[in-house]
Design an enzyme around this catalytic site. Structure first.
Site, PDB file in Angstrom:
ATOM      1  N   HIS A  21      38.266  34.838  41.812  1.00  0.00           N
ATOM      2  CA  HIS A  21      39.333  35.435  41.009  1.00  0.00           C
ATOM      3  C   HIS A  21      39.662  36.812  41.596  1.00  0.00           C
ATOM      4  O   HIS A  21      38.769  37.605  41.883  1.00  0.00           O
ATOM      5  CB  HIS A  21      38.880  35.633  39.558  1.00  0.00           C
ATOM      6  CG  HIS A  21      38.756  34.353  38.778  1.00  0.00           C
ATOM      7  ND1 HIS A  21      39.121  33.118  39.267  1.00  0.00           N
ATOM      8  CD2 HIS A  21      38.319  34.136  37.503  1.00  0.00           C
ATOM      9  CE1 HIS A  21      38.913  32.201  38.340  1.00  0.00           C
ATOM     10  NE2 HIS A  21      38.411  32.785  37.262  1.00  0.00           N
ATOM     11  N   CYS A  49      34.339  34.973  33.392  1.00  0.00           N
ATOM     12  CA  CYS A  49      34.298  35.280  34.825  1.00  0.00           C
ATOM     13  C   CYS A  49      35.238  36.418  35.228  1.00  0.00           C
ATOM     14  O   CYS A  49      34.888  37.271  36.043  1.00  0.00           O
ATOM     15  CB  CYS A  49      34.590  34.026  35.630  1.00  0.00           C
ATOM     16  SG  CYS A  49      35.950  33.068  34.986  1.00  0.00           S
TER      17      CYS A  49
END
Ligand code: A2P
Length: 339
Positions: free
Chosen positions: A238, A125
């Site tokens: 993130h 990710c």
């Protein structure tokens, strides 16, 4: 056309269903699989109740399998799924470094997916979020060195990561000591510079994934990359501070302009107006936010920037579905005849 999700009850599985609901992918049936613990559970999809099944031992009668039940399950079962005729889009790290397996972010290297031999890997990710911003800059200016510091949400560790953040924060707010099971230390009101296992070189596996996967996706093994990956007490998205040394000098304005036309990117860059990427605004969004674009004080003609991307979406579920959409658009995904 039949699509299956393995790991349907997990954090990414949940997002896969919601992305598929809105997706342009044409399919007739969705099959849901998880561990035997979840067999019989019902999940809603496009107004219909679907029943979760225990993941079988062998093949699954589907044309596309979106696998998101962890590396061990993928390693154990993917060969049987491929032998059964399915294209496997795997969200785990099990096959990412296999030279036979394309590692794909459709906006960056979609055509690599067309050369699959049954399995296509979805990147880590953190990498997927970073390359959306870095790939256009690399193409135009040539990235020589890339330094990344990450601020990663608890959902990177799945549903249980988010549960631990919420439960342990509740404990602290009620005067109790926070504990930890999922993370290496209590996560409330803390930041933890430790994601995945430490390697012999002192970096963590998560940090090395950014190095290995960015090189593979950009098709450039000479890229020098260093990463520090840090877990922070947020639920999703993130964020990453990225410094780029470039072959050819860039200006912040030119990079802003370039990224404003790049697929999968939203430039959010007006510091005076307090506009920059943040988990609060990037969560739930398909595009990755990019901002704080400025001239590097270290590398002449280099660039510093900040990105925030919903890693459950672009870093996982959305990217996986986009790979399937891309294959279908290219005529490379055909349903098999069924009785
Ligand atoms: P289950 O909910 O039945 O445990 P997360 O990443 O959020 O932790 O989700 C992991 C996903 O992988 C869940 O859907 C989980 O199902 C599934 N899973 C875990 N173990 C297995 C297994 N042995 N076989 C199939 N699916 C599994």
């Amino acid at each position: 056309m039949r699509v299956a999700i393995v790991g349907a009850t997990g954090a990414v599985g949940h997002e896969l269903m919601s992305v598929l609901e809105k997706s342009s992918l044409k399919f007739d049936e969705l099959l849901l699989f998880a561990s035997p613990r979840s067999a019989g559970n019902r999940l809603m999809f496009r107004g219909q109740e679907l029943i979760v099944q225990a993941t079988p031992e062998g093949a699954i009668d589907a044309d596309v399998i979106l696998a998101s039940a962890g590396g061990a399950i993928s390693k154990e079962k993917a060969a049987a799924w491929v032998a059964g005729g399915a294209v496997v889009i795997d969200n785990s790290s099990a096959f990412r470094y296999d030279p036979e397996v394309p590692l794909v972010v459709p906006e960056v290297n979609g055509e690599a997916a067309l050369h699959h031999k049954g399995i296509i890997a979805n990147p880590n990710c953190t990498t997927a979020v970073a390359v959306l911003a870095v790939a256009p800059i690399h193409r135009k200016y040539g990235v020589k060195r890339m330094i990344v510091s990450t601020y990663q949400a608890t959902s990177g560790a799945g549903q249980k990561g988010m549960d631990e953040l919420l439960e342990q924060t509740h404990m602290v707010l009620h005067g109790k000591e926070a504990g930890n099971e999922v993370f290496a230390h209590p996560i409330p009101f803390n930041v933890i510079p430790h994601i995945d296992a430490f390697q012999d070189n002192g970096y963590t596996k998560e940090e090395m994934k950014v190095v290995w996967e960015t090189r593979k996706i950009l098709g450039d093994d000479s890229l020098k990359i260093s990463c520090t990956a840090v877990r922070i007490p947020t639920l999703r998205t993130h964020s990453e501070a990225i410094t780029l040394e470039l072959e050819r000098p860039a200006t912040p304005d030119a990079v802003r302009e370039l990224l404003s036309h790049s697929a999968g990117v939203e430039v959010r860059d007006d510091p005076e107006g307090k506009l920059y990427p943040m988990p609060l605004t990037a969560s739930g969004k398909y595009d990755v936010e990019v901002g704080r674009i400025r001239e590097s004080l270290v590398f002449d003609g280099g660039i510093d920037l900040f990105v925030a991307g919903d890693q459950l979406l672009k870093g996982a579920a959305l990217n996986a579905v986009q790979i399937a959409e891309y294959l279908q658009e290219q005529g490379a995904l055909k349903g098999k005849a069924r009785a």
